[in-house]
Design an enzyme around this catalytic site. Structure first.
Site, short mmCIF file in Angstrom:
data_model
loop_
_atom_site.label_atom_id
_atom_site.label_comp_id
_atom_site.label_asym_id
_atom_site.label_seq_id
_atom_site.Cartn_x
_atom_site.Cartn_y
_atom_site.Cartn_z
CB SER A 251 5.70 -1.23 4.84
OG SER A 251 5.20 -1.52 6.14
CE LYS A 252 2.33 -4.88 -0.72
NZ LYS A 252 2.80 -4.75 -1.99
#
Ligand code: GLU
Length: 477
Positions: A251-252
């Site tokens: 995830s970012k």
């Protein structure tokens, strides 16, 4: 059978590292089997659509060298490769299913569906469409369809199981009773992902659908659609999902996920692909570093492991550094050109390269590590004193002597070896080599970590070095 694989990213604004990973596997599988690799843009979800985002995906794939044989920007016999340009096709196929009794018009309002879902959730049930419109008489539904907003739903077979032999995971089975009457065409007339993906994979003769494990629960719906149309389904292979080092889904927040970010940081595409090859797959000789061709020659779907592969930026950086070190100067200079400090000539870049090439793991570090060659640094006196560990006056005196020593060397003799001999003659009991040279280093470069000091000074040249040393002395008292 001709092998045809595809990736089908959605243009949501970034080219995701997951797309690079899935792209690599599809590419390798197609190449390994003499097949074709296709890029299709799935842009039917208009809420997530970002105009222009297709190009970000094309650019990322071209940068990586995952060259597709067919796609929106390269054309091909199955064009168009963009779903929003194929809307009539999906509608036509959905109507065909309604005709055959495998799909039906649904007129339930959003409000009703929301209320239904809330009720089911409260009763502890998995929310599913309750089948109200499934029971409508076809003739009546056909009339209402002309007048009322509606969707088209798949008439899921309720009994039995749907299963397939996944090329990575073996047999996977779902109870049909757990499968919802999937919407195929939305009220805006756009197909859902499920309808469009099946129609396109079939129409484009895709033989192997290799995609992320997040699509496993969609596959039974897709298989039902293949059944409803009377089409032979492709082989499915669901790859593991990339994970952060803490095993959470990539995830970012924890790892950069945009391919562009890797490009901007100065990762080499071949290093990134090599690293992605290691996700869920191991080289038969346990190698960490190998070429794309080597990967293609050894890759097979049944060797992909389903245990969550960890995407570790540290390891990737290490690998990138290894690729940088083995490149020859000319190739490396070409790669470095976007990362070369402003004002640095190609000749200067070529001279400084040998000093830093062993120390950089990312191309962007070239800029950080060599900028001082072209831009005179601001060096706060506190930083000089924290290296010299002497008073300002003592440091000034030492630097003056040192500068005087260098000043006596003729310009044409201003070479590392000679500079070092001279430099060493200023070492004394409380001016150890480390202390003295670190003081000089920070004074001329503004940094505590640089390439070897005297090589650096040689390249800076006599005039520039002496001026920098004097600038620092002028601040000290
Ligand atoms: N459009 C889907 C995505 O964004 C494609 C999934 C598939 O490969 O079926 O990844």
């Amino acid at each position: 059978m001709t092998v045809r694989t595809r990736i089908a990213p959605s243009p949501t604004g970034i080219a995701h590292i997951g797309t690079a990973y899935i792209g690599l596997l599809n590419f390798a599988f197609a190449r390994a089997n003499g097949g074709k690799f296709i890029l299709r843009i799935e842009d039917t979800d208009r809420e997530r659509y970002v105009p222009g985002a297709e190009k970000i995906i094309f650019d990322a794939m071209h940068w990586l060298g995952l060259d597709y044989d067919e796609g929106p920007d390269v054309g091909g016999p199955y064009a168009p490769y963009v779903q929003s340009k194929r809307l009539a096709l999906y509608r036509q196929h959905a109507e065909e299913l309604v005709e055959k009794g495998n799909a039906y018009y649904c007129f339930c309002s959003q409000a009703r569906l929301t209320e239904m879902r809330e009720r089911q959730t409260k009763e502890g049930k998995i929310p599913m469409y309750d089948g109200t419109c499934r029971k409508l008489k076809p003739a009546i539904a056909k009339e209402r369809e002309k007048l009322e907003p509606h969707v088209i739903r798949l008439k899921v077979i309720r009994e039995g199981k749907t299963q397939w032999d996944d090329a990575i995971r073996g047999t996977i089975a779902f109870e049909n009773s757990s499968i919802d009457d999937q919407v195929l065409v939305k009220s805006d007339g756009y197909p859902t992902y499920h309808l469009a993906v099946v129609v396109d994979d079939h129409r484009m003769d895709i033989s192997h659908v290799i995609r992320g494990e997040e699509w496993i629960s969609s596959t039974p719906k897709h298989l039902m659609l293949y059944g409803a149309f009377g089409w032979k389904p492709p082989v499915f292979a669901h790859t593991p999902l990339l994970r952060n080092p803490d095993r959470s889904k990539l995830s970012k927040r924890r790892n950069p996920v945009s391919i562009l970010w890797y490009q901007e940081q100065g990762y080499l595409p071949q290093a990134l692909l090599n690293y992605l090859s290691l996700m869920g797959w191991a080289h038969p000789q346990e190698l960490d570093k190998f070429s794309r061709e080597d990967f293609i020659a050894n890759f097979s779907l049944d060797k992909v492991k389903t245990t969550a592969p960890i995407f570790d930026l540290e390891k990737l950086r290490w690998l990138n550094g290894a690729y940088i070190r083995e490149m020859d100067d000319s190739d490396l200079l070409t790669e470095l050109s976007p990362f070369t400090p402003k004002g640095m000539t190609p000749t200067l870049a070529r001279r400084v390269l040998p000093l830093v090439r062993e120390r950089i793991r990312l191309l962007s570090e070239f800029n950080d590590q060599t900028e001082f060659f072209v831009t005179r640094p601001e060096v706060p006196k506190e930083e000089v004193l924290s290296q010299s560990k002497h008073t300002g006056a003592e440091t000034k005196q030492k630097l003056q002597a040192f500068t005087g020593g260098l000043g006596k060397i003729k310009s044409e003799d201003f070479k590392a070896k000679r500079l070092e001999e001279t430099g060493r003659s200023f070492v004394e009991k409380d001016w150890s080599p480390t202390r003295l040279f670190m003081t000089v280093r920070i004074a001329v470069t503004g940094k505590t970590a640089t390439p070897p000091l005297f090589d650096t000074i040689e390249i800076l040249g006599k005039k520039e070095t002496l001026e920098r040393l004097r600038d620092v002395q002028n601040q000290l008292r």
